[in-house]
Design an enzyme around this catalytic site. Sequence first.
Site, mmCIF file in Angstrom:
data_model
loop_
_atom_site.group_PDB
_atom_site.id
_atom_site.type_symbol
_atom_site.label_atom_id
_atom_site.label_comp_id
_atom_site.label_asym_id
_atom_site.label_seq_id
_atom_site.Cartn_x
_atom_site.Cartn_y
_atom_site.Cartn_z
ATOM 1 N N ALA A 123 -5.743 31.924 56.359
ATOM 2 C CA ALA A 123 -6.089 30.582 56.831
ATOM 3 C C ALA A 123 -6.891 29.817 55.786
ATOM 4 C CB ALA A 123 -6.872 30.681 58.137
ATOM 5 N N GLU B 146 -5.061 36.028 46.874
ATOM 6 C CA GLU B 146 -4.809 37.357 47.426
ATOM 7 C C GLU B 146 -5.274 37.313 48.869
ATOM 8 O OE1 GLU B 146 -6.059 42.044 46.904
ATOM 9 O OE2 GLU B 146 -7.291 40.467 46.029
ATOM 10 N N PRO C 141 -19.828 33.847 45.699
ATOM 11 C CA PRO C 141 -19.710 35.097 46.452
ATOM 12 C C PRO C 141 -19.912 34.850 47.942
ATOM 13 C CG PRO C 141 -21.893 34.942 45.502
ATOM 14 C CD PRO C 141 -21.138 33.724 45.036
ATOM 15 N N TRP D 168 -16.692 39.789 51.001
ATOM 16 C CA TRP D 168 -17.849 40.684 51.109
ATOM 17 C C TRP D 168 -17.480 42.157 51.107
ATOM 18 C CZ3 TRP D 168 -16.541 43.426 55.290
ATOM 19 C CH2 TRP D 168 -15.785 42.782 56.301
ATOM 20 N N CYS E 252 -7.948 44.456 53.281
ATOM 21 C CA CYS E 252 -6.722 43.758 53.688
ATOM 22 C C CYS E 252 -5.531 44.704 53.747
ATOM 23 C CB CYS E 252 -6.425 42.602 52.742
ATOM 24 S SG CYS E 252 -5.950 43.115 51.094
#
Length: 394
Positions: A279, A298, A224, A199, A332
């Site tokens: 995870a 990724e 999505p 998101w 990230c």
Amino acid sequence: MMMKRMMMLTRTVVNRSTTVHSHSLRCHSQSGRQMSMGSESLVSRLKSCGLFQTKGLIGGKWVDAYDGRTIEVHNPANGQVIASVACMGDKEAKDAISAAYDAFAPWSKLTAADRSNRLRNWYNLLIQHKEELGQLITLEQGKPIKEAIGEVGYGASFIEFFAEEAKRVYGDIIPATLSDRRLFVLKQPVGVVGVVTPWNFPLAMITRKVGPALACGCTVVIKPSEFTPLTALAAAELALQSGIPPGVLNVVMGDAPKIGNSLLESPQVRKITFTGSTAVGKKLMAGAAETVKKVSLELGGNAPCIVFDDADLEVALKGSLATKFRNSGQTCVCANRILVQEGIYEKFTNAFSNAVQDLKVGNGFSEGVVQGPLINEAAVQKVDSFVQDAISKV
């Protein structure tokens, strides 16, 4: 330079997360809090240009969930309901996979130049509707409007790049070990690709995966995030307008575990591409092994930002702010913690603290706002727990 002592400054972060195996999703048929007049006006404008879709896209047709269920999409700035979109599951996912499988042969047999032209048309439409798409991103994801419009340009650039690369899928001639043999490499599309996206970049994370897939002749089923499906659906509408044939690009959203399992279990899906948590990535990798699918993952990072004594304070400050607060810390590659060497510690922390206090937080549509809201209440609680943990250790 060797460090005498490293000190932790902060570790506030919200990693991107995609809930393919989350069971917190609530599908229902009644909406909650109503939209404000401003949101209603924006939605009305988006509907007028055909970019506000609430149904899934299967085989070129906009369809509701087969059982009529819906899921609410909220504006993270105020919690108001923007729309109720189709809450799809395994049946819809399987039909989307079948549509993509049927479309694969004709799409992959088109010339590279033909696929390139259609992708270029899609890029042109994304840029043409940059303002509307940016507004939609801010509405459902929360990032400031300037940043959201920037994401549209960034996301569209992937389609532009791979529109050109579609014509450059070259093979290789390999020197043979025997005189009567000829060895060559022929590159071919793998087939149907399951695309699972987060998101935090609701457009760019889709285009960077779908662009190369379509360019080389694959077809896709996009799942999505249930937090930001509206941007994906708008991009899919523009893909249809650009001449990408029905079934080549499909979108299903809603019950993430069921959709994810359908993608993993289907022998017709030959590759999974995913951006999200480590995870969930592990679960996808394990599930893909059952049908020996290719995977591109990724996954979330755990990144420190390190400032040494000999750092240029202004450069270090600017870089730390950018890596910490981009997208309100929801990427990230955002720094989870900042480690500062003892000699520059006081100067840096004072400058950093002052700079943070100057950051304007608020609704992404408001003038001067550079930090939008976190995606939902769970994210707020997560960050608050980090703050309380840090305070307890002072």
